[in-house]
Design a protein around this motif. Sequence first.
Motif, PDB file in Angstrom:
ATOM      1  N   GLY B  55      25.838  35.821  39.586  1.00 29.55           N
ATOM      2  CA  GLY B  55      26.338  34.410  39.026  1.00 29.55           C
ATOM      3  C   GLY B  55      27.283  34.350  40.290  1.00 29.55           C
ATOM      4  N   SER B  56      27.172  32.893  40.558  1.00 26.82           N
ATOM      5  CA  SER B  56      28.005  32.372  41.584  1.00 26.82           C
ATOM      6  C   SER B  56      28.736  31.123  41.399  1.00 26.82           C
ATOM      7  CB  SER B  56      27.307  32.180  42.999  1.00 26.82           C
ATOM      8  OG  SER B  56      27.869  31.649  43.854  1.00 26.82           O
ATOM      9  N   THR B  57      29.930  31.078  41.939  1.00 29.69           N
ATOM     10  CA  THR B  57      30.610  29.643  41.912  1.00 29.69           C
ATOM     11  C   THR B  57      29.849  28.507  42.164  1.00 29.69           C
ATOM     12  OG1 THR B  57      32.512  31.246  42.579  1.00 29.69           O
ATOM     13  CG2 THR B  57      33.025  28.754  42.290  1.00 29.69           C
ATOM     14  N   ASP B 207      31.713  26.353  26.446  1.00 28.53           N
ATOM     15  CA  ASP B 207      31.930  25.857  27.665  1.00 28.53           C
ATOM     16  C   ASP B 207      31.249  26.715  28.892  1.00 28.53           C
ATOM     17  OD1 ASP B 207      33.489  28.215  27.896  1.00 28.53           O
ATOM     18  OD2 ASP B 207      35.237  27.442  27.107  1.00 28.53           O
ATOM     19  N   LEU B 208      31.427  26.299  29.865  1.00 28.33           N
ATOM     20  CA  LEU B 208      30.690  27.051  30.931  1.00 28.33           C
ATOM     21  C   LEU B 208      31.433  27.100  32.307  1.00 28.33           C
ATOM     22  CD1 LEU B 208      26.933  27.473  31.628  1.00 28.33           C
ATOM     23  CD2 LEU B 208      28.352  26.762  33.363  1.00 28.33           C
ATOM     24  N   GLU B 209      31.670  27.916  32.860  1.00 29.55           N
ATOM     25  CA  GLU B 209      32.524  27.992  34.512  1.00 29.55           C
ATOM     26  C   GLU B 209      31.436  28.694  35.130  1.00 29.55           C
ATOM     27  OE1 GLU B 209      36.691  28.701  36.527  1.00 29.55           O
ATOM     28  OE2 GLU B 209      36.383  28.840  34.392  1.00 29.55           O
ATOM     29  N   PHE B 210      30.923  27.955  36.110  1.00 36.65           N
ATOM     30  CA  PHE B 210      30.112  28.762  37.254  1.00 36.65           C
ATOM     31  C   PHE B 210      30.728  29.747  37.744  1.00 36.65           C
ATOM     32  CE2 PHE B 210      28.890  24.061  37.433  1.00 36.65           C
ATOM     33  CZ  PHE B 210      27.504  24.303  36.844  1.00 36.65           C
ATOM     34  N   GLY B 211      30.026  31.004  37.875  1.00 39.77           N
ATOM     35  CA  GLY B 211      30.599  32.118  38.715  1.00 39.77           C
ATOM     36  C   GLY B 211      31.627  32.952  37.753  1.00 39.77           C
ATOM     37  N   VAL B 212      31.934  32.450  36.801  1.00 37.13           N
ATOM     38  CA  VAL B 212      32.829  33.093  35.880  1.00 37.13           C
ATOM     39  C   VAL B 212      32.324  33.452  34.338  1.00 37.13           C
ATOM     40  CG1 VAL B 212      35.164  32.983  34.694  1.00 37.13           C
ATOM     41  CG2 VAL B 212      34.739  31.853  36.966  1.00 37.13           C
ATOM     42  N   GLY B 213      31.966  32.346  33.615  1.00 36.19           N
ATOM     43  CA  GLY B 213      31.351  32.849  32.360  1.00 36.19           C
ATOM     44  C   GLY B 213      31.138  31.655  31.498  1.00 36.19           C
ATOM     45  N   ALA B 214      30.566  31.917  30.226  1.00 31.55           N
ATOM     46  CA  ALA B 214      30.090  30.822  29.517  1.00 31.55           C
ATOM     47  C   ALA B 214      30.355  31.199  28.041  1.00 31.55           C
ATOM     48  CB  ALA B 214      28.591  30.318  29.535  1.00 31.55           C
ATOM     49  N   ARG B 215      30.487  30.360  27.068  1.00 36.50           N
ATOM     50  CA  ARG B 215      30.622  30.689  25.713  1.00 36.50           C
ATOM     51  C   ARG B 215      29.536  29.865  25.054  1.00 36.50           C
ATOM     52  NH1 ARG B 215      36.350  30.231  23.393  1.00 36.50           N
ATOM     53  NH2 ARG B 215      36.328  28.392  24.642  1.00 36.50           N
ATOM     54  N   PHE B 236      29.686  36.830  30.735  1.00 32.96           N
ATOM     55  CA  PHE B 236      30.765  37.207  31.798  1.00 32.96           C
ATOM     56  C   PHE B 236      29.849  37.460  32.907  1.00 32.96           C
ATOM     57  CE2 PHE B 236      32.813  38.353  28.097  1.00 32.96           C
ATOM     58  CZ  PHE B 236      34.137  37.656  28.042  1.00 32.96           C
ATOM     59  N   VAL B 237      30.544  36.990  33.965  1.00 34.57           N
ATOM     60  CA  VAL B 237      29.797  37.562  35.465  1.00 34.57           C
ATOM     61  C   VAL B 237      30.839  38.522  35.863  1.00 34.57           C
ATOM     62  CG1 VAL B 237      29.518  36.798  37.968  1.00 34.57           C
ATOM     63  CG2 VAL B 237      29.036  35.082  36.040  1.00 34.57           C
ATOM     64  N   ILE B 238      30.138  39.679  36.000  1.00 35.83           N
ATOM     65  CA  ILE B 238      30.767  40.796  36.473  1.00 35.83           C
ATOM     66  C   ILE B 238      30.169  41.456  37.739  1.00 35.83           C
ATOM     67  CG2 ILE B 238      31.808  43.155  35.867  1.00 35.83           C
ATOM     68  CD1 ILE B 238      31.645  42.294  32.882  1.00 35.83           C
TER      69      ILE B 238
END
Lengths: 318, 523
Positions: B55-57, B207-215, B236-238
């Motif tokens: 997953g990337s920003t 919510d969703l943040e690219f490269g970080v995670g989503a709920r 989560f992006v790990i």
Amino acid sequence: MSHIVNMILKRIALGILTLFVVSLIIFLATELLPGNFAQEILGQSATPETVAALRRQLGLDQPMHVRYAIWLTDVLRGDFGESLANGMAVSELIGRRLGNTLYLALYAAAIAVPLSLALGILAALLRNSFFDRFANASALTSISFPEFFVAYILIFLLAGAGGAFPSMANFRGDPSFGEFLYRAFLPALTLTLVVTAHMMRMTRAAIINLLASPYIEMAHLKGMNPMRVIVKHALPNALAPIINVIALNLAYLITGVVVVEVVFVYPGLGQLMVDSVAARDMPVVQGVALVFAAAYVFLNLAADVLATLSNPRLVHGR
Amino acid sequence: MSSLKGSPALAGVSRRGVLKGATALGTAALVTPWGTPLRAQPKHGGTLRVGMAHGSTTDAMDPGSWEADFMIFQAHTRNNYLTEIATDGSLVPELAESWEASPDARVWTFNVREGVDYHSGHRLVAEDVIASIDHHRGEDSTSAAKPIVEDIVDMKADGMNVIITLANGNADFPFVLSDYHLPILPAKDGKIDPETRDGCGPFRIVDLEFGVGARYERHDGYWKSGLPYIDAIEQFVIHDDAARQNALISGEVNYIDTVDLNTVSLLGRAAGIEILSVTGTQHYGLPMDTRAAPFDDVNVRQALKYAINRQQLVDTILNGYGSLGNDHPIGPGQRFFNTDLPQKELDPDKSKFHLKQAGLDSLSVDIHLADAAFAGAIDAGVLFSESAASAGISLNVVREPNDGYWSNVWMQKPFVGTYWGGRPTEDWMFATAYADGVPWNETYWSHDRFNELLVSARSELDENLRREMYFEMQQLVSDEGGIIIPMFAAYVGAYSDTLVKPDQVASNWRNDGHRIGERWWFA
């Protein structure tokens, strides 16, 4: 005092020039990288047609000096543009991550700076003792290991099954202050271990340098308590180099922690920069680079001003 | 119009039927020796926390741009598609309740399901389907799915029916509509908003943040009754392998999508952790440019194919999590997998024979690899060069940077590495990367007989004739094609035993076809 104000103004002007040069260098360097945004973002699924369409839509088919000029005029108007990849405003993308990065840097600094000053002073006081050697050896050991290794060791010891701290610093939503301190403890500790050696050894060296001076000998001869000699007499004169080292390390805490971010899954600026460079997402790369450069410029300025203020001979110039 | 529903692969198995079958099986299989059933009906509730490697920003909401697993998982969690690939690999209806084709498989009529609501409360209509597919078509399309919908010449709605006309007959067309780039999204004025976070899948985005995670939260009005079992998902992006495994062991997440194959056995020994390994269509390959010397000689290609030790690669590069490849891209689980084709093995004599046929005593070539091609590509190249030495071939491994690999090395240098997630049908796979002149024909292979078979098999409705043709095509690619496919790699993930894995897990993609949100539950 007026020459200090003068100095600050001159340095700010120089700083802005530096930022401009940095933006130009970053732009050219990114242009030199093989591949372009359209190819990178489409990856294995790129076809010549879709690459051409994407370049056309994003204006990437224009010559590079035109693109740079457009970017620069927008920035001068306070508009940092939008990410090529997902159209999000660069200021918004950076804003969120910058907050995270600064919190973590401050957290680490709040532990590392007092710790290394105290250790440095004690090491100077008890120089060549077992404590001095032990503090030096352990600080050098922790700085010599790569960050990710320190991080894994801490995870192994303090997180994992039955551990007291979470191995993932990632938090969704708004954590409370206490929750933040708890979740970000391991990354902050890792960074502390990485930066402490530098600051501690500079403190020790700067103080020991002064210990041979006649005025220190005088203080000793007066029968003054050795701790008091160091803190009251030696330290004020050793502040300038110490402040400079602290400023450099703070700048490092803001700009150089991508490895720690990755290991602890902490969403800071470093990962944003890496992702954007990999995709050649110019506006974001430029924005983050400017933030990093500005952090260096500002911290160096602050260090010089503080070092000047710490030296009465410079403050009261003849 | 003659119905295609009679053919087993396209049989309209109802979802409920599949589920009922799976549950009955599950109960039967899991009766403990002392006779008490270990597992009852799936339970509702719980929050699934997923750690993902890719997953990337720079990800984006536009369905045409989806590439990272993070976004593909998001796609199946938030959206529904016209058709769905079931866990057994067959095609089942999703938003299309049924479909019919004209006898030449050129005109397709999809009957869109009634009473389906989006998260926003809008109701699904036929125009949404047309707009959702239209988004990927046309001159200005930047969609990765453009090539797969290029054959559509016309789409029109008739009540809840969508009638799609293709330029050429394609018996597998309903499979194409299950592609992850083609979710059905709400349309406004005949266009979808590519930035929308709306959808009609089992979960809605909180919510969703690219490269970080989503709920995500459960979509209460989901049309598949009783689904999903899980209440909420956190994703989560790990990126870091060790961090991902630590997160699973320490209970920060209860599912991770990728496990480092070097440490998988250690992870499997941890208490409460189960390994999920699924071999499907994902394969690793070493394509050669069939226009460039010396690879333009089919004998040179054959010599190289007999000079690679496939078993060794599966054992070391995949740590056993995979199966042998036979230089064609069709997996053993697929409908028309050629069971008659003998498995190629390391055979220095045969290799030398083919070299002699090519008029060569020895061969010296470069292979350009980076781990971007597939995990372990460089190591695989080194192993290959050792086994090739036994056949008198000197293979020099050139290490290329990961950065920019797909634009500067792949399809640019004559001998490289590649990976394919695979495609659910033979035609789709062959048409994507083996047909003459298509953009992803990475070997620049052009074989008249193969291309002829490809076109006639596509619109052929007789199952046996199709099988014959696909068998021959696999043989042609395997013997004369430009790619060495030494191994099929399993998708290897891991999960906490608080999660219940259904008895059958889809193999078309990672993460149970990226649908664990809808298919799994908590014990």
